[in-house]
Write a protein that holds these residues in place. Structure first.
Motif, short mmCIF file in Angstrom:
data_model
loop_
_atom_site.label_atom_id
_atom_site.label_comp_id
_atom_site.label_asym_id
_atom_site.label_seq_id
_atom_site.Cartn_x
_atom_site.Cartn_y
_atom_site.Cartn_z
N LYS A 1 -5.49 -50.15 41.75
CA LYS A 1 -6.30 -48.92 41.83
C LYS A 1 -6.51 -48.35 40.43
CE LYS A 1 -4.99 -47.50 46.44
NZ LYS A 1 -6.07 -46.88 47.15
N PRO A 2 -7.69 -47.78 40.18
CA PRO A 2 -7.93 -47.17 38.87
C PRO A 2 -7.20 -45.84 38.75
CG PRO A 2 -9.82 -46.84 40.31
CD PRO A 2 -8.86 -47.72 41.05
N LEU A 3 -6.97 -45.44 37.51
CA LEU A 3 -6.35 -44.14 37.25
C LEU A 3 -7.39 -43.03 37.34
CD1 LEU A 3 -4.08 -44.92 34.17
CD2 LEU A 3 -3.35 -44.54 36.52
N GLU A 4 -6.98 -41.89 37.87
CA GLU A 4 -7.81 -40.69 37.88
C GLU A 4 -6.99 -39.58 37.23
OE1 GLU A 4 -9.49 -39.53 41.60
OE2 GLU A 4 -10.16 -41.55 42.06
N ASN A 5 -7.41 -39.13 36.07
CA ASN A 5 -6.68 -38.12 35.29
C ASN A 5 -5.25 -38.58 34.99
OD1 ASN A 5 -8.87 -36.31 35.32
ND2 ASN A 5 -8.29 -35.63 37.37
N GLY A 6 -5.09 -39.86 34.76
CA GLY A 6 -3.77 -40.41 34.39
C GLY A 6 -2.88 -40.77 35.56
N TYR A 7 -3.36 -40.61 36.81
CA TYR A 7 -2.55 -40.89 37.99
C TYR A 7 -3.29 -41.81 38.93
CZ TYR A 7 0.15 -36.90 36.42
OH TYR A 7 0.90 -36.03 35.67
N LYS A 8 -2.54 -42.59 39.70
CA LYS A 8 -3.13 -43.41 40.75
C LYS A 8 -3.45 -42.50 41.93
CE LYS A 8 -2.27 -47.50 38.85
NZ LYS A 8 -3.15 -48.58 38.66
N LYS A 9 -4.64 -42.62 42.47
CA LYS A 9 -5.00 -41.85 43.64
C LYS A 9 -4.53 -42.60 44.88
CE LYS A 9 -8.70 -39.36 45.85
NZ LYS A 9 -10.11 -38.98 45.83
N LEU A 10 -3.62 -42.01 45.67
CA LEU A 10 -3.02 -42.72 46.79
C LEU A 10 -3.88 -42.65 48.04
CD1 LEU A 10 0.69 -41.65 46.37
CD2 LEU A 10 -0.45 -43.70 45.57
N ARG A 11 -4.69 -41.61 48.18
CA ARG A 11 -5.52 -41.49 49.39
C ARG A 11 -6.96 -41.54 49.04
NH1 ARG A 11 -2.63 -36.94 53.12
NH2 ARG A 11 -0.61 -37.87 53.06
#
Length: 67
Positions: free
Chosen positions: A57-67
């Motif tokens: 999964k790509p990072l969004e604002n430095g975090y993995k988006k789980l949902r």
């Protein structure tokens, strides 16, 4: 004194096992069920993702988006 210590430790274990059962019923994974490195204090929610799918999964604002 030692008996009191053992009662406190036993109580902590019993509470921890009850907590594990409750958390597992809510969909959490418990480290006590792991086969290789058992980690009884560890709980995690994967939201249906595997480790492999999360790594892709790509990072969004430095975090993995789980949902």
């Amino acid at each position: 004194m030692l008996l009191k210590f053992h009662k406190v430790v036993l109580y902590g274990i019993l509470v921890g096992m009850k907590l594990a059962r409750l958390e597992k019923n809510q969909g959490f994974n418990w480290g006590g069920d792991w086969k290789k490195s058992i980690d009884r204090p560890h709980f995690e929610m994967s939201f249906g993702n595997s480790t492999k799918s999360l790594s892709q999964k790509p990072l969004e604002n430095g975090y993995k988006k789980l949902r």
